[in-house]
Write a protein that holds these residues in place. Structure first.
Motif: not given
Length: 363
Positions: A109-111, A133-134, A156-157, A162-163
């Motif tokens: 969820i970008r920008s 991946k988040l 999510v641990s 990838h974070l």
């Protein structure tokens, strides 16, 4: 390309072979309800879905097209990756996530605009314990610390690898607050923290505090505030290279002292222009500030992201858009039989790129 032609292309393709679907002019695509009422459900094998530029709104005051889309989204039983960008989602994330049949492996969820309630819902959803991946880059998360962000990282641990938390307005205090939850992500292999307002001292404390993450190999850290000018949360040159090189040398010494030379810590390249709240108005030859990208800049950016993509459909990539009336070598707008079975379909691609527009993220 007119959407009646776009629907015709979709009707011609064998959509059961599509595994990746990208829709850039999403704000326009959803306005054509027949496109999704009749076609989206046929892309039942899609694994990856990328959507950009849309103001999500749901009944009672929202758009019927959004609800229509959700009914079709629930039919995508193999969806593993969901990418949303440059969209207004505030308070609506639960509508999107709860209709999915299986847990997502990748969520980007970008920008976008999000509320703390969206992050809270994500942490409570079935997807949280399955995410590998988040990516929440370009979202102001500073007001979600302490609170929802730490809770999400704790959830999510067990699976996260990838974070990315780039351009998230995080400062030293925010990173210190989320580090305990972050250090529980035992499978984490890459971490992105670029373009956050972190000091040199704050950065140099990170290697030691994350040394216990045995799988962590790559970290993209921000240029410290002592080495660079920040404009609206984005690093912008000139960079004091002497100070930056000195800090990088200190970082390497720390990693060697901790016997973690296998970890690669590196800063990003500085942005050549301030990217936020800035749009280049090529028609008038001047720059003007704007909080929301215009439709033209959206189209230009969508085209820029896909520069070099073949105009015609091929066995691996299908592009519905681009130059109107373009045909394949066979003369068929959809190409030969092999082109009917494209694995990647890109919808709403802009025409031949005539301009490049820089604009800031929606916030």
């Amino acid at each position: 390309m007119p959407f009646n032609s776009l629907v015709g292309i979709l009707q011609t393709l064998e959509l059961g072979f599509i595994q990746e679907l990208e829709v850039f002019d999403w704000f326009q695509a959803l306005s054509e309800q027949s496109l999704f009422a009749t076609q989206l459900g046929r892309i039942y094998n899609v694994r990856s879905l990328k959507l950009a530029y849309y103001h999500w709104a749901f009944p009672p005051r929202g758009r019927q097209s959004s609800s229509c889309f959700l009914s079709q989204l629930s039919k995508l039983g193999h969806l593993q990756k969901l990418h949303l960008s440059y969209s207004y989602i505030s308070g609506s994330l639960h509508h999107l996530l709860r209709c999915l049949q299986v847990p997502l492996h990748t969520l980007e969820i970008r920008s976008c605009t999000l509320l703390d309630t969206d992050i809270t819902y994500l942490s409570q959803s079935l997807h949280a314990t399955c995410l590998r991946k988040l990516d929440l880059s370009g979202i102001n998360l500073s007001y979600m610390v302490p609170g929802p962000l730490e809770t999400l990282l704790a959830k999510v641990s067990g699976t996260l690898q990838h974070l990315d938390l780039n351009h998230c307005q995080l400062k030293d205090a925010h990173l210190s607050a989320i580090l305990p939850a972050l250090c529980r992500c035992s499978r984490l292999s890459s971490l992105g923290l670029s373009n956050n307002l972190v000091s040199r001292a704050g950065l140099l404390s990170l290697p030691e505090r994350t040394a216990g993450l045995a799988e962590l190999k790559r970290v993209l850290y921000p240029i410290p505030i002592e080495c660079c000018v920040y404009l609206h949360g984005v690093s912008w040159g000139p960079v004091n290279k002497g100070r930056l090189c000195q800090m990088q040398a200190e970082m390497q010494k720390l990693l060697q002292a901790m016997q973690r030379a296998d970890m690669q810590w590196s800063p990003p390249l500085p942005s050549p222009l301030p990217m936020r709240l800035m749009q280049l108005d090529w028609g008038r030859g001047r720059a003007r500030g704007t909080a929301t990208p215009t439709r033209g800049s959206r189209r230009a950016d969508a085209g820029a992201q896909n520069a070099g993509t073949p105009e015609a459909l091929d066995p691996e990539v299908g592009v519905a858009g681009g130059r109107p009336g373009s045909k394949s070598r066979s003369g068929n707008p959809c190409g030969a039989a092999g082109e009917r079975r494209a694995k990647v379909l890109s919808l709403g691609r802009s025409e031949k790129l005539q301009e490049r527009a820089f604009f800031g993220r929606v916030s």
